[in-house]
Design a protein around this motif. Sequence first.
Motif, mmCIF file in Angstrom:
data_model
loop_
_atom_site.group_PDB
_atom_site.id
_atom_site.type_symbol
_atom_site.label_atom_id
_atom_site.label_comp_id
_atom_site.label_asym_id
_atom_site.label_seq_id
_atom_site.Cartn_x
_atom_site.Cartn_y
_atom_site.Cartn_z
ATOM 1 N N ALA A 67 55.833 36.951 25.226
ATOM 2 C CA ALA A 67 54.665 36.188 25.668
ATOM 3 C C ALA A 67 55.042 34.735 25.952
ATOM 4 C CB ALA A 67 53.567 36.257 24.607
ATOM 5 N N ARG A 68 55.860 34.147 25.096
ATOM 6 C CA ARG A 68 56.274 32.753 25.317
ATOM 7 C C ARG A 68 57.051 32.604 26.615
ATOM 8 N NH1 ARG A 68 58.506 31.227 19.213
ATOM 9 N NH2 ARG A 68 56.452 30.749 18.274
ATOM 10 N N VAL A 69 58.004 33.502 26.839
ATOM 11 C CA VAL A 69 58.798 33.428 28.073
ATOM 12 C C VAL A 69 57.917 33.697 29.289
ATOM 13 C CG1 VAL A 69 60.731 34.428 29.349
ATOM 14 C CG2 VAL A 69 60.930 34.048 26.890
ATOM 15 N N PHE A 70 56.982 34.632 29.162
ATOM 16 C CA PHE A 70 56.114 34.993 30.284
ATOM 17 C C PHE A 70 55.302 33.787 30.737
ATOM 18 C CE2 PHE A 70 52.137 36.441 32.117
ATOM 19 C CZ PHE A 70 52.551 37.385 33.038
ATOM 20 N N TYR A 71 54.711 33.060 29.804
ATOM 21 C CA TYR A 71 53.875 31.923 30.190
ATOM 22 C C TYR A 71 54.718 30.776 30.736
ATOM 23 C CZ TYR A 71 49.740 34.111 28.191
ATOM 24 O OH TYR A 71 48.694 34.969 27.942
ATOM 25 N N LEU A 72 55.908 30.581 30.200
ATOM 26 C CA LEU A 72 56.791 29.565 30.772
ATOM 27 C C LEU A 72 57.210 29.950 32.188
ATOM 28 C CD1 LEU A 72 59.063 28.718 27.705
ATOM 29 C CD2 LEU A 72 57.494 27.155 28.857
ATOM 30 N N TRP A 73 57.523 31.235 32.371
ATOM 31 C CA TRP A 73 57.876 31.692 33.720
ATOM 32 C C TRP A 73 56.714 31.510 34.674
ATOM 33 C CZ3 TRP A 73 55.067 35.686 35.945
ATOM 34 C CH2 TRP A 73 55.455 36.019 37.244
ATOM 35 N N LEU A 74 55.489 31.858 34.250
ATOM 36 C CA LEU A 74 54.333 31.744 35.136
ATOM 37 C C LEU A 74 54.087 30.290 35.531
ATOM 38 C CD1 LEU A 74 52.021 33.215 36.550
ATOM 39 C CD2 LEU A 74 50.637 32.827 34.489
ATOM 40 N N ALA A 75 54.210 29.378 34.558
ATOM 41 C CA ALA A 75 54.042 27.953 34.873
ATOM 42 C C ALA A 75 55.093 27.501 35.889
ATOM 43 C CB ALA A 75 54.132 27.121 33.598
ATOM 44 N N TRP A 76 56.318 27.990 35.727
ATOM 45 C CA TRP A 76 57.387 27.641 36.670
ATOM 46 C C TRP A 76 57.116 28.242 38.047
ATOM 47 C CZ3 TRP A 76 60.828 30.924 39.236
ATOM 48 C CH2 TRP A 76 61.874 30.289 39.896
ATOM 49 N N HIS A 77 56.657 29.499 38.091
ATOM 50 C CA HIS A 77 56.412 30.140 39.375
ATOM 51 C C HIS A 77 55.267 29.465 40.127
ATOM 52 C CE1 HIS A 77 55.908 33.186 42.452
ATOM 53 N NE2 HIS A 77 54.629 33.249 42.124
ATOM 54 N N MET A 78 54.189 29.117 39.434
ATOM 55 C CA MET A 78 53.062 28.479 40.113
ATOM 56 C C MET A 78 53.458 27.103 40.646
ATOM 57 S SD MET A 78 50.998 30.916 39.991
ATOM 58 C CE MET A 78 49.555 30.180 40.745
ATOM 59 N N MET A 79 54.312 26.381 39.942
ATOM 60 C CA MET A 79 54.815 25.121 40.475
ATOM 61 C C MET A 79 55.733 25.373 41.672
ATOM 62 S SD MET A 79 54.885 21.912 40.609
ATOM 63 C CE MET A 79 53.840 21.520 39.224
ATOM 64 N N THR A 80 56.443 26.497 41.666
ATOM 65 C CA THR A 80 57.285 26.854 42.803
ATOM 66 C C THR A 80 56.449 27.076 44.057
ATOM 67 O OG1 THR A 80 58.947 27.859 41.346
ATOM 68 C CG2 THR A 80 58.985 28.525 43.654
ATOM 69 N N ILE A 81 55.231 27.624 43.897
ATOM 70 C CA ILE A 81 54.332 27.785 45.044
ATOM 71 C C ILE A 81 53.982 26.421 45.628
ATOM 72 C CG2 ILE A 81 52.009 28.511 45.721
ATOM 73 C CD1 ILE A 81 52.229 30.812 43.792
ATOM 74 N N PHE A 82 53.706 25.453 44.755
ATOM 75 C CA PHE A 82 53.414 24.089 45.218
ATOM 76 C C PHE A 82 54.624 23.503 45.947
ATOM 77 C CE2 PHE A 82 53.804 19.525 44.055
ATOM 78 C CZ PHE A 82 52.771 19.027 44.834
ATOM 79 N N MET A 83 55.821 23.721 45.402
ATOM 80 C CA MET A 83 57.032 23.223 46.047
ATOM 81 C C MET A 83 57.303 23.942 47.360
ATOM 82 S SD MET A 83 59.513 22.926 42.712
ATOM 83 C CE MET A 83 59.180 21.775 41.373
ATOM 84 N N ASN A 84 56.956 25.226 47.426
ATOM 85 C CA ASN A 84 57.132 25.987 48.655
ATOM 86 C C ASN A 84 56.276 25.404 49.773
ATOM 87 O OD1 ASN A 84 56.420 28.480 50.514
ATOM 88 N ND2 ASN A 84 58.309 28.992 49.440
ATOM 89 N N ALA A 85 55.045 25.043 49.433
ATOM 90 C CA ALA A 85 54.181 24.403 50.423
ATOM 91 C C ALA A 85 54.747 23.050 50.841
ATOM 92 C CB ALA A 85 52.775 24.240 49.860
ATOM 93 N N ALA A 86 55.345 22.325 49.889
ATOM 94 C CA ALA A 86 55.924 21.018 50.203
ATOM 95 C C ALA A 86 57.093 21.142 51.171
ATOM 96 C CB ALA A 86 56.379 20.327 48.918
ATOM 97 N N VAL A 87 57.854 22.247 51.073
ATOM 98 C CA VAL A 87 58.969 22.463 51.992
ATOM 99 C C VAL A 87 58.449 22.618 53.418
ATOM 100 C CG1 VAL A 87 60.768 24.103 52.652
ATOM 101 C CG2 VAL A 87 60.525 23.436 50.274
ATOM 102 N N LEU A 88 57.397 23.401 53.589
ATOM 103 C CA LEU A 88 56.861 23.624 54.922
ATOM 104 C C LEU A 88 56.137 22.390 55.458
ATOM 105 C CD1 LEU A 88 55.576 27.270 54.456
ATOM 106 C CD2 LEU A 88 57.487 26.531 55.854
ATOM 107 N N MET A 89 55.538 21.591 54.576
ATOM 108 C CA MET A 89 54.863 20.372 55.011
ATOM 109 C C MET A 89 55.820 19.190 55.106
ATOM 110 S SD MET A 89 51.069 20.365 53.297
ATOM 111 C CE MET A 89 51.603 20.409 51.601
ATOM 112 N N LYS A 90 57.104 19.426 54.732
ATOM 113 C CA LYS A 90 58.114 18.371 54.750
ATOM 114 C C LYS A 90 57.668 17.154 53.923
ATOM 115 C CE LYS A 90 60.110 19.682 59.211
ATOM 116 N NZ LYS A 90 59.354 20.921 59.361
ATOM 117 N N SER A 91 57.097 17.443 52.754
ATOM 118 C CA SER A 91 56.627 16.372 51.879
ATOM 119 C C SER A 91 57.423 16.298 50.576
ATOM 120 C CB SER A 91 55.148 16.581 51.552
ATOM 121 O OG SER A 91 54.942 17.811 50.868
ATOM 122 N N SER A 92 58.621 16.919 50.558
ATOM 123 C CA SER A 92 59.421 16.924 49.327
ATOM 124 C C SER A 92 59.858 15.523 48.912
ATOM 125 C CB SER A 92 60.657 17.813 49.509
ATOM 126 O OG SER A 92 60.283 19.139 49.782
#
Length: 450
Positions: A67-92
């Motif tokens: 459970a601990r690893v799962f929630y840490l992974w989920l927090a990391w993955h959801m931030m990755t979605i934000f970073m993925n959008a930043a790559v396409l918007m060229k706002s990194s």
Amino acid sequence: MADPNFNYQSIQNQPHHEHEVTKDEEEEEPKVSTLELFSDLVIVVAIHVVATPLEESHFNEFGLYFARVFYLWLAWHMMTIFMNAAVLMKSSNCPIHNSFIFVWMAFILHMSQAFSVNNDMIAALWYLFLRAFETAIYWRSMIHPYKAIKLADGSMTLSVSDDWLKAMSDYIPVMVFTFIFCEFIPLSLAVYWGHHDDLYSPMVATSIVLIILSFFVGAVRAVEKQNGNQGQQQQMSKDANVINGFDVEHFEERYELISLIFTGELCFAAGTPGNSVGAYGVLFMAFSVYLLTFKSHPLNGVKFWARGILYSVAGLFLYAGIFCAIPAIGSAFVRIVESEQKEEEEEEVEGSVSAGELLCYSAGAFMILSAFLNLMHVDPDGSAAPKISLRNRGLIRIFVGLIIWSLSVLIPDKVEFQGAPLASIVVPFLALVTCSIEIWAVGSLKIAFE
């Protein structure tokens, strides 16, 4: 001070064909920024903190570890979605974007501090604050996008289209629904009904199940919407790497890089003073994990990321299991290298496992989960087709994983070789044999001849 006589309209109307080199250079830049790599190191450290209790012989709360690893992974993955959008918007390189990432890392470190003292209630509260923060900044990036970029000669252009922004904005209600009903309500009840530092585990399990279901339900709805609006989807993005609004190459690089960091972390056990057999075993195991992760599929094949959102979602949860298995392998080898003399003196706890058993369980889980991950890839046809089919390679790896699991029963705990459990030799050997067969079949490693 701005010049009132400056004609901004003339800048916007300037032709862009003179800047092909600049755009090509931008495309050649790596998708993953150094800041993202920095954040990956932070999440790996946090998961390492979570895996540290596995090094104790009396630890038996494996559901809590997952459970601990799962929630840490989920927090990391959801931030990755934000970073993925930043790559396409060229706002990194936007200072606001960088500030958000640093705040996110601070939340993760607070969670790891709470986990290190087994205060899961405080960790859950930090997690809920973090997820609310992630949802808010994604909403902000879609509603108020940093999308205007200035080219080398001063002309202005938009980094993304309005259609793409609208498509990505459709994910905001899904993210809010998942956060409120699958995370906030169940985890709040888990904290409320918990005792002392322990969460109410049935609500935690309910939250995890609801999160998994919400991902797959959202994926099915996205596929239905894509099939019903195929023409607009193709018009929205001319980039073959952008599927359902996401840059799949960025996701692939992020997950491969963090997997590489996890694999390298296995070598920490080799640097621990103690049993030399265990130290060599962990080195061979780390090399096997690397080969099985990165060299067991054809170089010109199609990976599951490019096959659609349903395959991607399935791959996400398989990766979550792999992120649980690899640190557990490292913890098992730490116990082996440091030897289990202390374990013999300590009173056994019901449900606890020996170092050899932990190695068999975690290594077997890695073999099976990674096999299912590879089965979602597509092999090339014709002369480039592997010598062994994808299905047969997957069956071989699953079969070896089951054999490794069975070793926890077949090999008694007291069977040792130079002070190390026999499993510390047999498990890396089986993993090396498996990856050797797969590498030979796909031809991912070749000797160059003139």
